[in-house]
Motif scaffolding. Structure first.
Motif, PDB file in Angstrom:
ATOM      1  N   VAL A 358      30.255  12.152  40.365  1.00 30.69           N
ATOM      2  CA  VAL A 358      28.902  11.679  40.202  1.00 30.69           C
ATOM      3  C   VAL A 358      28.466  11.838  38.832  1.00 30.69           C
ATOM      4  O   VAL A 358      27.881  10.879  38.153  1.00 30.69           O
ATOM      5  CB  VAL A 358      28.069  11.835  41.356  1.00 30.69           C
ATOM      6  N   ILE A 359      28.335  12.960  38.237  1.00 31.35           N
ATOM      7  CA  ILE A 359      27.894  13.464  36.936  1.00 31.35           C
ATOM      8  C   ILE A 359      28.733  12.716  36.004  1.00 31.35           C
ATOM      9  O   ILE A 359      28.284  12.180  35.007  1.00 31.35           O
ATOM     10  CB  ILE A 359      27.916  14.949  36.980  1.00 31.35           C
ATOM     11  N   LYS A 360      30.183  12.625  36.216  1.00 29.93           N
ATOM     12  CA  LYS A 360      30.872  12.002  35.170  1.00 29.93           C
ATOM     13  C   LYS A 360      30.765  10.483  35.095  1.00 29.93           C
ATOM     14  O   LYS A 360      30.642  10.221  33.987  1.00 29.93           O
ATOM     15  CB  LYS A 360      32.470  12.375  35.606  1.00 29.93           C
ATOM     16  N   ALA A 361      30.452   9.983  36.206  1.00 31.35           N
ATOM     17  CA  ALA A 361      30.342   8.472  36.178  1.00 31.35           C
ATOM     18  C   ALA A 361      28.965   8.381  35.394  1.00 31.35           C
ATOM     19  O   ALA A 361      28.737   7.553  34.878  1.00 31.35           O
ATOM     20  CB  ALA A 361      30.316   7.916  37.697  1.00 31.35           C
ATOM     21  N   SER A 362      27.886   9.142  35.762  1.00 31.88           N
ATOM     22  CA  SER A 362      26.512   8.974  35.107  1.00 31.88           C
ATOM     23  C   SER A 362      26.688   9.018  33.648  1.00 31.88           C
ATOM     24  O   SER A 362      25.940   8.306  33.057  1.00 31.88           O
ATOM     25  CB  SER A 362      25.734  10.109  35.821  1.00 31.88           C
ATOM     26  N   VAL A 363      27.458   9.997  33.145  1.00 36.82           N
ATOM     27  CA  VAL A 363      27.527   9.970  31.650  1.00 36.82           C
ATOM     28  C   VAL A 363      28.230   8.900  31.153  1.00 36.82           C
ATOM     29  O   VAL A 363      27.805   8.361  30.076  1.00 36.82           O
ATOM     30  CB  VAL A 363      28.442  11.142  31.329  1.00 36.82           C
ATOM     31  N   SER A 364      29.175   8.431  31.882  1.00 32.02           N
ATOM     32  CA  SER A 364      29.932   7.029  31.329  1.00 32.02           C
ATOM     33  C   SER A 364      28.897   5.908  31.454  1.00 32.02           C
ATOM     34  O   SER A 364      29.005   5.089  30.744  1.00 32.02           O
ATOM     35  CB  SER A 364      31.029   6.910  32.525  1.00 32.02           C
ATOM     36  N   PHE A 365      28.166   5.959  32.512  1.00 31.33           N
ATOM     37  CA  PHE A 365      27.233   4.673  32.650  1.00 31.33           C
ATOM     38  C   PHE A 365      26.063   4.867  31.542  1.00 31.33           C
ATOM     39  O   PHE A 365      25.575   3.804  31.055  1.00 31.33           O
ATOM     40  CB  PHE A 365      26.501   4.637  33.999  1.00 31.33           C
ATOM     41  N   THR A 367      26.500   5.525  28.256  1.00 29.81           N
ATOM     42  CA  THR A 367      26.958   4.780  27.256  1.00 29.81           C
ATOM     43  C   THR A 367      26.796   3.146  27.456  1.00 29.81           C
ATOM     44  O   THR A 367      26.483   2.469  26.416  1.00 29.81           O
ATOM     45  CB  THR A 367      28.642   5.125  27.170  1.00 29.81           C
ATOM     46  N   ILE A 368      26.783   2.841  28.528  1.00 27.33           N
ATOM     47  CA  ILE A 368      26.616   1.500  28.883  1.00 27.33           C
ATOM     48  C   ILE A 368      25.396   1.048  28.488  1.00 27.33           C
ATOM     49  O   ILE A 368      24.788  -0.036  28.019  1.00 27.33           O
ATOM     50  CB  ILE A 368      27.110   0.989  30.152  1.00 27.33           C
ATOM     51  N   LEU A 369      24.371   1.967  29.015  1.00 28.83           N
ATOM     52  CA  LEU A 369      22.880   1.613  28.930  1.00 28.83           C
ATOM     53  C   LEU A 369      22.512   1.754  27.412  1.00 28.83           C
ATOM     54  O   LEU A 369      21.737   0.999  26.968  1.00 28.83           O
ATOM     55  CB  LEU A 369      22.118   2.417  29.711  1.00 28.83           C
ATOM     56  N   TYR A 370      23.111   2.530  26.859  1.00 29.08           N
ATOM     57  CA  TYR A 370      22.691   2.673  25.354  1.00 29.08           C
ATOM     58  C   TYR A 370      23.130   1.432  24.614  1.00 29.08           C
ATOM     59  O   TYR A 370      22.505   0.935  23.612  1.00 29.08           O
ATOM     60  CB  TYR A 370      23.451   3.867  24.624  1.00 29.08           C
ATOM     61  N   THR A 371      24.259   0.652  24.902  1.00 27.32           N
ATOM     62  CA  THR A 371      24.620  -0.575  24.357  1.00 27.32           C
ATOM     63  C   THR A 371      23.724  -1.606  24.647  1.00 27.32           C
ATOM     64  O   THR A 371      23.665  -2.710  23.875  1.00 27.32           O
ATOM     65  CB  THR A 371      26.187  -0.766  24.867  1.00 27.32           C
ATOM     66  N   LEU A 372      23.060  -1.575  25.883  1.00 27.61           N
ATOM     67  CA  LEU A 372      22.252  -2.593  26.109  1.00 27.61           C
ATOM     68  C   LEU A 372      20.615  -2.304  25.768  1.00 27.61           C
ATOM     69  O   LEU A 372      19.793  -3.271  25.526  1.00 27.61           O
ATOM     70  CB  LEU A 372      22.113  -2.776  27.742  1.00 27.61           C
ATOM     71  N   SER A 373      20.425  -1.234  25.281  1.00 30.03           N
ATOM     72  CA  SER A 373      19.214  -1.014  24.950  1.00 30.03           C
ATOM     73  C   SER A 373      18.863  -1.077  23.074  1.00 30.03           C
ATOM     74  O   SER A 373      19.863  -1.049  22.555  1.00 30.03           O
ATOM     75  CB  SER A 373      18.562   0.574  25.200  1.00 30.03           C
TER      76      SER A 373
END
Length: 373
Positions: A358-365, A367-373
């Protein structure tokens, strides 16, 4: 007359405290004829109101991506709170059966070795439970204050009064008072089912440790006494399996929703910490890690300890036993082949591996949020 080990009075006080929390959740101190038995639905209705308030704020108040994410977290949290409360309220009889099972573990045994083992493991578990619940309550309380302080600082809302729209330049003072009480009452409520879950869960680990020590002691018994002792051990093993089945049934939906909501929390909290004012949410991060981590560690310990039971049985001097005793031992060995543990939705094992994934998936997510912000 049944005799108990020396640390039993300490457990009695702790159980009285846990049952007091349960009475508070049920509001059982209110005269039954006053609300005609409906008093136990007051807190679930309050939690439903809090959830409605949070959803209303998301739908009708202005927000950017950051504020939207922060508002989503308590909304998801209220779903978790409602599930936990209903699980406890709907299964009070089963919980009393589990507390009775724990009290029986405090009974003094005819064999001093077993009594000494129970004293060590049960006293240690009670200390761990008090430490974990104390830390979680403190962290949750500070996390709630941090969240409220942030919204006061930016003069925005997390829990608006449902149906009351916000107009530009309007005073939000009474909204801030409203959301302060909503958050702090919710934190107090969520600690009740969490305390019950943690208490029963870690006592199961203590009882499994006692059972393991009993198996290690088995070879030290005289051959003429082994059959009777083995029958008692087999009954104890069956009792453990039965009570763990009740425990899993009571908290089935709790574990499922806990894991699902913790995944959402983890995915968003790392993004929030990277923004301006993100340090205000550091206690919230600790609260999320504490809740999610405690469940995963408990699941890992349960699985690892039950996995080793078959090995402990096989390493006994079973070849010295008679045919009838070997059959009993073989039956126990067969039962231990199927290890039991915690599962989310009955499919996904709850353990340390899940926590890491879950922590690994959260770190990956993140990066996605950074691209949207």
């Amino acid at each position: 007359m049944v005799q108990y080990i020396e640390c039993y009075p300490e457990y009695q006080k702790f159980e009285e405290f846990i049952k007091l929390l349960l009475q508070i959740l049920q509001l059982s101190f209110i005269p039954r004829n006053a609300l005609k038995g409906y008093e136990k639905f007051i807190f679930p209705l309050l939690e439903l109101y809090c959830f409605t308030s949070s959803v209303f704020t998301i739908l009708y108040y202005e927000q950017d991506l950051m504020i939207f994410i922060i508002r989503v977290l308590p909304t998801v949290g209220f779903l978790q709170l409602l599930t936990k409360s209903l699980s406890v309220l709907a299964n009070t009889k089963q919980l009393n059966v589990l507390f009775l099972f724990i009290r029986e573990a405090y009974q003094a045994h005819q064999v001093d070795y077993v009594t000494d083992s129970a004293r060590i493991h049960l006293k240690r578990s009670l200390g761990i439970i008090k430490l974990i619940t104390g830390i979680l309550f403190s962290v949750n309380f500070v996390a709630g204050l941090g969240l409220m302080s942030y919204f006061v600082y930016i003069d925005s809302m997390a829990f608006a009064v449902p149906g009351v729209l916000h107009f530009p330049k309007a005073n939000l003072f009474y909204h801030h008072i409203h959301q302060f009480f909503v958050m702090q009452i919710s934190i107090i409520i969520i600690m009740i089912p969490d305390s019950i879950l943690i208490s029963i869960g870690f006592y199961f680990i203590a009882i499994l440790n006692i059972f393991k020590d009993i198996l290690n002691y088995f070879d030290s018994i005289d051959l003429k006494n082994k059959r009777q002792f083995l029958i008692q051990v087999h009954k104890f093993h069956c009792d453990i399996l039965d009570k763990f089945s009740i425990f899993s049934e009571v908290f089935y939906y709790t574990f499922t929703v806990q894991i699902a909501t913790s995944v959402v929390f983890m995915m968003f909290i790392f993004f929030i910490l990277q923004t301006d004012g993100g340090l205000a949410f550091f206690p919230l991060l600790l609260a999320i890690f504490g809740q999610f981590g405690a469940v995963c560690v408990f699941g890992e310990l349960i699985y690892s300890k039950t996995e080793k039971l078959s090995i402990e049985l096989y390493l006994t001097n079973w070849y010295e036993l008679g045919l009838e005793e070997q059959k009993i031992l073989l039956m126990m060995l067969y039962m231990t082949q199927k290890t039991f543990g915690l599962k989310a939705a009955g499919m996904y094992g709850i353990n340390v591996k899940m926590f890491i994934e879950v922590i690994k998936a959260s770190v990956s997510f993140l990066t996605i949020l950074y691209t949207l912000s």
